[in-house]
Design a protein around this motif. Structure first.
Motif, PDB file in Angstrom:
ATOM      1  N   GLY A  25     -34.166  89.896 140.310  1.00  9.22           N
ATOM      2  CA  GLY A  25     -34.789  91.195 140.610  1.00  9.22           C
ATOM      3  C   GLY A  25     -34.170  92.313 139.786  1.00  9.22           C
ATOM      4  N   ALA A  26     -32.855  92.293 139.682  1.00  9.43           N
ATOM      5  CA  ALA A  26     -32.171  93.328 138.890  1.00  9.43           C
ATOM      6  C   ALA A  26     -32.547  93.199 137.418  1.00  9.43           C
ATOM      7  CB  ALA A  26     -30.661  93.217 139.073  1.00  9.43           C
ATOM      8  N   ALA A  27     -32.647  91.974 136.926  1.00 12.34           N
ATOM      9  CA  ALA A  27     -33.027  91.770 135.522  1.00 12.34           C
ATOM     10  C   ALA A  27     -34.456  92.258 135.270  1.00 12.34           C
ATOM     11  CB  ALA A  27     -32.896  90.288 135.158  1.00 12.34           C
ATOM     12  N   LEU A  28     -35.361  91.966 136.193  1.00  7.12           N
ATOM     13  CA  LEU A  28     -36.743  92.443 136.045  1.00  7.12           C
ATOM     14  C   LEU A  28     -36.805  93.969 136.071  1.00  7.12           C
ATOM     15  CD1 LEU A  28     -38.695  89.890 138.277  1.00  7.12           C
ATOM     16  CD2 LEU A  28     -38.745  90.071 135.784  1.00  7.12           C
ATOM     17  N   ALA A  29     -36.080  94.588 136.992  1.00  7.10           N
ATOM     18  CA  ALA A  29     -36.072  96.048 137.082  1.00  7.10           C
ATOM     19  C   ALA A  29     -35.466  96.667 135.820  1.00  7.10           C
ATOM     20  CB  ALA A  29     -35.294  96.502 138.320  1.00  7.10           C
ATOM     21  N   THR A  30     -34.404  96.067 135.328  1.00  5.98           N
ATOM     22  CA  THR A  30     -33.777  96.568 134.106  1.00  5.98           C
ATOM     23  C   THR A  30     -34.726  96.420 132.916  1.00  5.98           C
ATOM     24  OG1 THR A  30     -31.583  96.008 134.949  1.00  5.98           O
ATOM     25  CG2 THR A  30     -31.795  96.315 132.563  1.00  5.98           C
ATOM     26  N   GLY A  31     -35.397  95.280 132.824  1.00  8.18           N
ATOM     27  CA  GLY A  31     -36.355  95.057 131.737  1.00  8.18           C
ATOM     28  C   GLY A  31     -37.505  96.048 131.798  1.00  8.18           C
ATOM     29  N   TRP A  32     -38.017  96.290 133.003  1.00  7.49           N
ATOM     30  CA  TRP A  32     -39.113  97.250 133.162  1.00  7.49           C
ATOM     31  C   TRP A  32     -38.646  98.645 132.756  1.00  7.49           C
ATOM     32  CZ3 TRP A  32     -39.512 101.630 136.204  1.00  7.49           C
ATOM     33  CH2 TRP A  32     -40.777 102.226 136.227  1.00  7.49           C
ATOM     34  N   ARG A  52     -38.311  98.850 128.979  1.00 11.07           N
ATOM     35  CA  ARG A  52     -39.635  98.888 128.356  1.00 11.07           C
ATOM     36  C   ARG A  52     -40.277 100.265 128.543  1.00 11.07           C
ATOM     37  NH1 ARG A  52     -42.281  95.161 131.171  1.00 11.07           N
ATOM     38  NH2 ARG A  52     -43.470  96.674 132.356  1.00 11.07           N
ATOM     39  N   GLU A  53     -40.158 100.820 129.745  1.00  5.98           N
ATOM     40  CA  GLU A  53     -40.714 102.152 130.027  1.00  5.98           C
ATOM     41  C   GLU A  53     -39.996 103.216 129.195  1.00  5.98           C
ATOM     42  OE1 GLU A  53     -43.590 104.442 131.869  1.00  5.98           O
ATOM     43  OE2 GLU A  53     -43.385 102.283 131.799  1.00  5.98           O
ATOM     44  N   GLY A  54     -38.686 103.094 129.072  1.00  6.76           N
ATOM     45  CA  GLY A  54     -37.914 104.037 128.248  1.00  6.76           C
ATOM     46  C   GLY A  54     -38.309 103.955 126.787  1.00  6.76           C
TER      47      GLY A  54
END
Length: 184
Positions: free
Chosen positions: A20-27, A30-32
């Motif tokens: 979950g943390a990896a997905l949130a960090t990736g999102w 990507r958004e940044g």
């Protein structure tokens, strides 16, 4: 619950949290990156837009200055000032507005291009009416005083609309140049 089950459940919970943390960090990354790319794109477009808007505003302001005589309350109106030189200067100003309008229309965005198009059409209409008024004032065509005042009043209405539309264009241009692309 025995120790083995607790260990497996603990490891599973840790794995789910890590995923979950990896997905949130990736999102978030990507958004940044998307925001940064959008901001860079807007920055690259800002300078050419600034130049196009600046030159268009200068020429439209010159046109506004030319026809401003019609928005001043004269009693009586100085029709003798609508001579050949005045008509030529209005034509030159309208031609310059048209030339700079092309750059603004291509630079966009849509609301600015539409407002610039409105100014370009108004400058042509104003010039057409000024040329007609000049023909009457110079004696090339004949008209009574009532007809002259009617033409003058129509030019006055369009000159006021031109001024208001120019103000709107300036505000839209400022907003477009302030947009850094960080908002959707």
């Amino acid at each position: 619950m025995d120790a083995g089950t607790a260990a497996v459940l603990g490891a599973l919970a840790g794995s789910v949290a890590t995923i979950g943390a990896a997905l949130a960090t990736g999102w978030a990354q990507r958004e940044g990156a998307r925001i940064t790319a959008r901001s860079e794109h807007r920055k690259e477009r800002r300078e050419p837009r600034y130049g196009a808007y600046k030159h268009f505003i200068a020429e439209a302001s010159r046109m506004n200055d030319r026809v401003g005589i019609f928005t001043v309350a004269y009693d009586p109106f100085p029709f003798e000032r609508i001579d050949e030189l005045f008509a030529e200067r209005c034509e030159e100003a309208a031609d310059a507005v048209k030339e700079k309008w092309v750059e603004v229309a291509l630079a966009g965005p849509k609301d600015i291009a539409e407002t610039a198009s409105r100014l370009e059409r108004l400058s042509n209409a104003l010039t057409f009416r000024v040329l007609g008024l000049h023909q009457y004032v110079s004696g090339e065509r004949s008209a009574g005083e009532e007809a002259l005042l009617g033409i003058k009043d129509r030019i006055e209405e369009e000159a006021k609309e031109f001024e208001q539309t120019l103000d709107k264009f300036i505000f839209l241009a400022q907003a477009a140049l302030d947009d850094d692309g960080s908002l959707k």
